[in-house]
Design an enzyme around this catalytic site. Structure first.
Site, mmCIF file in Angstrom:
data_model
loop_
_atom_site.group_PDB
_atom_site.id
_atom_site.type_symbol
_atom_site.label_atom_id
_atom_site.label_comp_id
_atom_site.label_asym_id
_atom_site.label_seq_id
_atom_site.Cartn_x
_atom_site.Cartn_y
_atom_site.Cartn_z
ATOM 1 N N ASP A 59 -9.985 109.615 34.646
ATOM 2 C CA ASP A 59 -10.444 108.462 33.861
ATOM 3 C C ASP A 59 -10.875 108.936 32.476
ATOM 4 O O ASP A 59 -11.360 110.059 32.313
ATOM 5 C CB ASP A 59 -11.601 107.725 34.537
ATOM 6 C CG ASP A 59 -11.643 106.255 34.130
ATOM 7 O OD1 ASP A 59 -11.206 105.388 34.925
ATOM 8 O OD2 ASP A 59 -12.089 105.961 32.989
ATOM 9 N N TYR B 292 0.767 93.331 25.848
ATOM 10 C CA TYR B 292 0.540 93.725 27.247
ATOM 11 C C TYR B 292 1.761 93.367 28.096
ATOM 12 O O TYR B 292 2.279 94.191 28.854
ATOM 13 C CB TYR B 292 -0.709 93.000 27.756
ATOM 14 C CG TYR B 292 -1.092 93.279 29.196
ATOM 15 C CD1 TYR B 292 -1.821 94.404 29.535
ATOM 16 C CD2 TYR B 292 -0.744 92.378 30.216
ATOM 17 C CE1 TYR B 292 -2.192 94.655 30.854
ATOM 18 C CE2 TYR B 292 -1.111 92.612 31.533
ATOM 19 C CZ TYR B 292 -1.841 93.754 31.858
ATOM 20 O OH TYR B 292 -2.193 93.986 33.156
ATOM 21 N N THR C 143 -11.585 92.287 38.551
ATOM 22 C CA THR C 143 -11.974 93.572 37.951
ATOM 23 C C THR C 143 -12.495 93.284 36.531
ATOM 24 O O THR C 143 -12.262 92.198 35.996
ATOM 25 C CB THR C 143 -10.774 94.535 37.805
ATOM 26 O OG1 THR C 143 -9.919 94.033 36.773
ATOM 27 C CG2 THR C 143 -9.983 94.717 39.087
#
Ligand code: NAD
Length: 259
Positions: A40, A158, A193
């Site tokens: 990450d 995106y 999320t």
């Protein structure tokens, strides 16, 4: 009867483990016997999640890195080899969204979303394939989205990256099939999320948009990261031995419905 673990003695890299789908999948892989290298860019958040998983008893090592950077992806593969002896699974999951029309999108934002969402999958394939080939095979799972099939104005950068991830997946699957390396893409719908929340805030009233997106899926709700982890586990495991070059949609039926 003792149930055999689905990823016993497998080594996996999961990116974007500090949150959401990556975190849920790293845990699920470890529960099924895998040793996991968790990557990450957010060092604090990433370390925290890894400490949590280690405290649960799982074999997980943290690598702080940016999936868009070749050196960082190469280092994650090296850590997998040095710490756990090889690499069988690469879940290229880390991703970001940018909002705004194509005209409004700066070149900097365009390049960044392409690098994090698409270049990252190319780098994963590039550095994972040689190690997997030496092992006699492996499974690479790229994260696309329902935005790989349909997208919307205002999130076009995106959407473009997610369409491209599926194209990359199909080409890589053909190139690597003879080496026993399968390459697939998971295409989630709306999943609870922080990324989904930022998307909703951009669209408008967060709670109202949440209810709207939940209602638009035939299952009538938003998904949980654990529900995506389950299909990624299947794609990572030998149970999916005949699956390659394919996008797997998990969206509560969202894109099956005419508006
Ligand atoms: P999230 O924002 O909850 O988690 C993403 C994680 O990736 C974070 O921990 C973040 O720090 C990390 N990250 C971001 N950029 C990185 C980089 N350059 N290098 C390394 N790590 C980085 O997101 P999520 O919703 O779990 O999304 C995971 C993937 O699923 C993304 O590719 C996203 O596009 C895709 N997806 C999500 C949804 C959804 O509704 N949540 C739907 C479809 C697809």
């Amino acid at each position: 009867m003792v149930r055999s673990l689905k990823l016993a003695s497998k080594v996996a890299i999961v990116t974007g483990t500090g949150s959401g789908i990556g975190k849920a999948t790293a845990r699920r892989f470890a529960q099924e016997g895998a040793s996991v290298v968790a990557v990450d860019i957010n060092e604090t958040g990433g370390q925290r999640v890894v400490a949590e998983l280690q405290a649960e008893g799982w074999r997980v090592t943290f690598v702080s890195g940016d999936v868009a950077r070749a050196d960082d992806v190469r280092r994650a593969v090296e850590v997998a080899e040095n710490a756990y002896g090889g690499l069988d699974i690469f879940f290229a999951n880390a991703g970001i969204a940018t909002f705004g029309t194509i005209e409004e999108t700066s070149e900097e934002d365009w390049d960044r979303v392409v690098a994090v969402n698409l270049r990252s999958c190319y780098l994963a394939i590039r550095f994972a394939a040689p190690v997997m080939r030496r092992r006699g095979g492996g499974s690479i799972i790229n994260t696309a989205s329902v935005h790989a099939f349909l997208t919307a104005g205002g999130i076009g950068a995106y959407g473009a990256t997610k369409h491209a991830v599926v194209g990359l997946t199909k080409a890589a699957a053909q190139e690597l099939a003879a080496d026993g390396i399968r390459v697939n893409a998971v295409c989630p719908g709306a999943v609870e999320t922080p990324l989904m929340r930022s998307n909703l805030r951009w669209v408008g009233n967060e709670e109202e948009e949440y209810r709207k997106i939940a209602r638009s899926a035939p299952l009538g709700r938003v998904g949980r990261p654990e529900e995506i982890a389950e299909i990624v586990l299947w794609l990572a495991s030998d149970a999916s031995s005949f699956a390659t070059g394919a996008p797997f949609v998990v969206d509560g039926g969202l894109i099956s419905r005419l508006p």
